[in-house]
Design a protein around this motif. Sequence first.
Motif, PDB file in Angstrom:
ATOM      1  N   ASP A   1      44.096  42.143  36.626  1.00 44.82           N
ATOM      2  CA  ASP A   1      43.439  43.001  37.998  1.00 44.82           C
ATOM      3  C   ASP A   1      41.902  44.166  38.362  1.00 44.82           C
ATOM      4  OD1 ASP A   1      45.752  40.979  38.968  1.00 44.82           O
ATOM      5  OD2 ASP A   1      46.864  41.927  39.662  1.00 44.82           O
ATOM      6  N   ASP A   2      42.201  45.072  37.310  1.00 49.18           N
ATOM      7  CA  ASP A   2      41.980  46.416  37.000  1.00 49.18           C
ATOM      8  C   ASP A   2      40.606  46.354  36.512  1.00 49.18           C
ATOM      9  OD1 ASP A   2      40.996  49.203  37.156  1.00 49.18           O
ATOM     10  OD2 ASP A   2      40.730  48.473  35.164  1.00 49.18           O
ATOM     11  N   GLU A   3      40.279  45.014  35.547  1.00 52.55           N
ATOM     12  CA  GLU A   3      38.911  44.582  35.136  1.00 52.55           C
ATOM     13  C   GLU A   3      38.728  43.845  36.303  1.00 52.55           C
ATOM     14  OE1 GLU A   3      35.308  43.608  32.502  1.00 52.55           O
ATOM     15  OE2 GLU A   3      37.255  44.975  33.036  1.00 52.55           O
TER      16      GLU A   3
ATOM     17  N   THR B   1      43.254  50.415  45.082  1.00 53.66           N
ATOM     18  CA  THR B   1      42.821  51.691  45.778  1.00 53.66           C
ATOM     19  C   THR B   1      42.489  52.521  44.348  1.00 53.66           C
ATOM     20  OG1 THR B   1      44.380  51.747  47.091  1.00 53.66           O
ATOM     21  CG2 THR B   1      43.710  53.848  46.629  1.00 53.66           C
ATOM     22  N   GLY B   2      42.890  52.687  43.626  1.00 54.93           N
ATOM     23  CA  GLY B   2      42.090  53.527  42.224  1.00 54.93           C
ATOM     24  C   GLY B   2      40.945  52.752  41.613  1.00 54.93           C
TER      25      GLY B   2
ATOM     26  N   VAL C   1      34.534  44.599  38.448  1.00 54.39           N
ATOM     27  CA  VAL C   1      33.826  43.417  38.354  1.00 54.39           C
ATOM     28  C   VAL C   1      33.165  43.827  39.881  1.00 54.39           C
ATOM     29  CG1 VAL C   1      33.009  41.472  38.353  1.00 54.39           C
ATOM     30  CG2 VAL C   1      33.829  42.683  35.902  1.00 54.39           C
ATOM     31  N   LEU C   2      34.178  43.530  40.612  1.00 53.98           N
ATOM     32  CA  LEU C   2      33.593  43.411  41.636  1.00 53.98           C
ATOM     33  C   LEU C   2      32.658  44.122  42.467  1.00 53.98           C
ATOM     34  CD1 LEU C   2      37.119  41.692  43.629  1.00 53.98           C
ATOM     35  CD2 LEU C   2      35.241  40.151  42.892  1.00 53.98           C
ATOM     36  N   LEU C   3      33.036  45.804  42.275  1.00 53.76           N
ATOM     37  CA  LEU C   3      32.477  46.788  42.241  1.00 53.76           C
ATOM     38  C   LEU C   3      31.081  47.323  42.186  1.00 53.76           C
ATOM     39  CD1 LEU C   3      35.649  48.671  43.944  1.00 53.76           C
ATOM     40  CD2 LEU C   3      34.128  47.237  45.272  1.00 53.76           C
ATOM     41  N   GLU C   4      30.723  46.410  40.770  1.00 53.99           N
ATOM     42  CA  GLU C   4      30.044  46.669  40.258  1.00 53.99           C
ATOM     43  C   GLU C   4      28.191  46.610  40.697  1.00 53.99           C
ATOM     44  OE1 GLU C   4      27.553  45.934  35.942  1.00 53.99           O
ATOM     45  OE2 GLU C   4      30.199  45.906  36.510  1.00 53.99           O
ATOM     46  N   GLU C   5      28.070  47.572  41.012  1.00 52.80           N
ATOM     47  CA  GLU C   5      26.795  47.568  41.649  1.00 52.80           C
ATOM     48  C   GLU C   5      26.660  47.973  43.479  1.00 52.80           C
ATOM     49  OE1 GLU C   5      23.198  45.537  40.972  1.00 52.80           O
ATOM     50  OE2 GLU C   5      23.828  45.633  38.877  1.00 52.80           O
ATOM     51  N   TYR C   6      27.723  47.888  43.684  1.00 55.46           N
ATOM     52  CA  TYR C   6      27.712  48.192  45.389  1.00 55.46           C
ATOM     53  C   TYR C   6      27.517  49.662  45.811  1.00 55.46           C
ATOM     54  CZ  TYR C   6      29.967  48.252  50.419  1.00 55.46           C
ATOM     55  OH  TYR C   6      30.355  47.777  50.957  1.00 55.46           O
TER      56      TYR C   6
ATOM     57  N   VAL D   1      32.319  35.628  35.537  1.00 57.79           N
ATOM     58  CA  VAL D   1      33.885  35.411  34.351  1.00 57.79           C
ATOM     59  C   VAL D   1      34.093  34.759  33.672  1.00 57.79           C
ATOM     60  CG1 VAL D   1      34.197  37.520  36.350  1.00 57.79           C
ATOM     61  CG2 VAL D   1      35.071  35.271  36.548  1.00 57.79           C
ATOM     62  N   ALA D   2      34.086  33.193  33.785  1.00 63.85           N
ATOM     63  CA  ALA D   2      34.067  32.367  33.005  1.00 63.85           C
ATOM     64  C   ALA D   2      35.238  31.646  33.513  1.00 63.85           C
ATOM     65  CB  ALA D   2      34.495  32.288  31.073  1.00 63.85           C
TER      66      ALA D   2
END
Length: 256
Positions: free
Chosen positions: A231-233, A23-24, A237-242, A223-224
Amino acid sequence: MALSLKKIEETAPALLSLAKEATGALDRAGLTGHKAKVAFVLDHSGSMSRQYSSGAMQRFAEKALVLGTQFDDDGQIDFFVFDSDADYLGEISLDNYKGSVDRLRKGRHMGTTNYAAAFSSVLKHYGFVASPSAPQKRTLFGRLKGPAPVELTSLPVKEPVYVIFLTDGAPDSRTEATKGLIAAAEHPVFWKFISISPTPIPFLEKLDEMPGRKVDNANYQDVADVDKLNDDELFRVLLEEYPDWLNAARGAGLVQ
């Protein structure tokens, strides 16, 4: 509309902390209230065997599920695997997420790494069909042969499809994978490529920056070791560029 934290606490209390992190992350990305379908696509090639046996893919599935609950209030995500071919295996939901990855892939043999089949499987599942590889031709007697022409989706959708696509290597056919992603750019589908290889995969870097698409429909990050990201990172990463893709897709008439 996001599934409420209260509902998650009632249905899957072990995932509540993750849901708060998601959510954050959505709030920081300007995606609060955004609605999308979520597809979770895992590499099922032989080299991935240890990732499954260690439980890493199950743990990642739970994080993908939590993100999915914040994109859609149905409390589930769609699960696909790809090896020498690709298939939709069913839903992972808050009601049945424990052990879901191994349960849904049970009896499936590991194979090679067919990205193109994965792209096609996802598009077909959501009702999008890629263009045929070649136009129909007429025979000597005037009859049409070859694949029938297919109309691409033209009406913008309210709910795009957000795909989490995890792999540990390059595809069997780079040519077919490249064609597949270009065709997929005609549809309201965003591909988040995640690799778990010791070093970034050059082919995925190429796909990320590839010209010739209607919109830039993909982002890649290596992400290797997905378990080592906090979790925050991971959600960052998952939301980058979306959000950037959403703006481009609206401009191109793919998304309302």
